[in-house]
Design a protein around this motif. Sequence first.
Motif, mmCIF file in Angstrom:
data_model
loop_
_atom_site.group_PDB
_atom_site.id
_atom_site.type_symbol
_atom_site.label_atom_id
_atom_site.label_comp_id
_atom_site.label_asym_id
_atom_site.label_seq_id
_atom_site.Cartn_x
_atom_site.Cartn_y
_atom_site.Cartn_z
ATOM 1 N N ILE A 281 -43.117 57.783 -47.693
ATOM 2 C CA ILE A 281 -43.515 57.321 -46.353
ATOM 3 C C ILE A 281 -42.268 57.074 -45.265
ATOM 4 O O ILE A 281 -42.729 57.340 -44.153
ATOM 5 N N ALA A 282 -41.157 56.771 -45.969
ATOM 6 C CA ALA A 282 -39.916 56.378 -44.980
ATOM 7 C C ALA A 282 -39.816 57.501 -44.121
ATOM 8 O O ALA A 282 -39.227 57.274 -42.852
ATOM 9 N N GLN A 283 -39.726 58.663 -44.079
ATOM 10 C CA GLN A 283 -39.616 59.854 -43.475
ATOM 11 C C GLN A 283 -40.488 60.156 -42.371
ATOM 12 O O GLN A 283 -40.270 61.082 -41.445
ATOM 13 N N VAL A 284 -41.869 59.699 -42.412
ATOM 14 C CA VAL A 284 -42.825 60.135 -41.472
ATOM 15 C C VAL A 284 -42.657 59.598 -40.066
ATOM 16 O O VAL A 284 -41.796 58.587 -39.829
ATOM 17 N N PRO B 235 -46.854 52.653 -40.533
ATOM 18 C CA PRO B 235 -46.915 53.460 -41.997
ATOM 19 C C PRO B 235 -47.575 52.713 -42.904
ATOM 20 O O PRO B 235 -47.365 51.156 -42.764
ATOM 21 N N PRO C 115 -45.588 57.374 -36.277
ATOM 22 C CA PRO C 115 -45.516 56.170 -35.354
ATOM 23 C C PRO C 115 -44.475 56.343 -34.096
ATOM 24 O O PRO C 115 -45.121 56.235 -33.126
ATOM 25 N N ARG C 116 -43.309 56.645 -34.479
ATOM 26 C CA ARG C 116 -42.514 57.052 -33.379
ATOM 27 C C ARG C 116 -42.917 58.202 -32.363
ATOM 28 O O ARG C 116 -42.412 58.044 -31.224
#
Lengths: 281, 281
Positions: B21-24, B45, B27-28
């Motif tokens: 998930i860290a690369q999605v 996330p 949200p940004r």
Amino acid sequence: MTLAIDIGGATRIYPVIGDPIAQVQTPRLINPLFAEHGLDIVSVPVHTPAVRLRDVWEALRVTPNVAGIAVTVPHKVSAAGLCSSLTDAARAVGAVNTVRRAEDGAMHGALFDGVGFVEGLGDERKRLEGSTVLLIGAGGAGRAIAHALAAEKIARLHIVDERSDAAAMAASMVNQGKGCAIATTAWPDFASCGVVINATPLGLKPGDAMPLSESCIRTDMLIADIAALDRETPLLAAARRLGCATSDGDAMLKAQLGLVAGFIAGLPAGALLSQDPTAIR
Amino acid sequence: MTLAIDIGGATRIYPVIGDPIAQVQTPRLINPLFAEHGLDIVSVPVHTPAVRLRDVWEALRVTPNVAGIAVTVPHKVSAAGLCSSLTDAARAVGAVNTVRRAEDGAMHGALFDGVGFVEGLGDERKRLEGSTVLLIGAGGAGRAIAHALAAEKIARLHIVDERSDAAAMAASMVNQGKGCAIATTAWPDFASCGVVINATPLGLKPGDAMPLSESCIRTDMLIADIAALDRETPLLAAARRLGCATSDGDAMLKAQLGLVAGFIAGLPAGALLSQDPTAIR
């Protein structure tokens, strides 16, 4: 209020569960605190009807980037039953208002109403030592405050409530925890009473009766009211007119937020009460 | 990037589920769009391992303030199977990248990769009319683009893939949807080919081979590559050297975000592609 917040893929989440949800203040209050301390955590509302609590709880429990859960009405007691472990205060009161999720999915429940109240007294906290304290109201918040007061060096604790069984339960909890009978359900002699705490809802609505008669208030008392309002409760207004020291719900809430944010972030107890933000980076 | 965002108790949430998930980027990328258009929705996330998809999905489905779910790897195909209904594109491709939650908990799945690609062509979209188009790559993104191209007035669609069965399936989907045989799995005659689209991962990694030989590129072609990188793919670099019109993954992504935000907010199709932000208030 608009706050500077950066939600990315690596951000952890701190949902607040409750029903209704639209009135909850947790995200607005705690997100600035997370941001200020460089914690990549964001609180969002998750509207959770009581019948869905178990489903939502289980989903959050198995979600690796859940940092914890803020718990509000009507879930505070039921959620305590779903936790893997509880702090002393949460166990004694039988309720949680925040839960930290460990990496393995273990859920550690805490209740910061009581310690938040005590921390929120600030410099006036020293008045507790050797004092006779009157606590009016033995609901959830009152029980939590009674539990926190038992850890202070107070001389006597008078817990009164219209529901005499609730007052008796709270007094019994304090005396069992303390190992001696400092708590009673009788009204105190006001001449020797140093601290009065209103933990009832009286004063929240305009026109509410006072939780105790103004004639009982002495000018050397500390008068505290846990209501967090944008106006004074009649009790606090009277106390301030008389020149008493006072403490209100905002102070309690502010202290509690620091405790909750530090607990969720896994910081040492009280780390976010420090005035030095670099201390927790 | 720090964005102005106001999360309150009444805010609805648009979780993005995936693992890792860290690369999605959802949200940004989408939160500024929600904020800009006055939509009280925030994307966060929610790290969802595949074995937990059903639990998390069910919890989000029963949560009244969930506006929808953004779906990414590895859930795009499994999530399609959990939806109550699907858009034509999602059904044809068998995958979703976004899901709108109705008030009654019905989950309507959509896939905007294809239409996002076509919208992202901007003024160059008119080149599709009457064109012979070469689509290289018949994976999830390629199939979605093939589906969207079938709704355009193209003359011929050549779909090529190392996995010949994947190319054949995509061509069959197009021909069935169109009701006539415009799609084939043969390479085109480049002299008459007006548009080339790379929907393979070739070019994502430094040193990747070109998806087609540079000698096939003619200066009057439109060359598109769906890779969203902070640098040019070798294909786009070659095309730009030769003076071709080009379109990249950023254009596709940007168009898609507007489509997704409007879909989640329940706005008319394409409302957020409008340049007039008041149009959707």
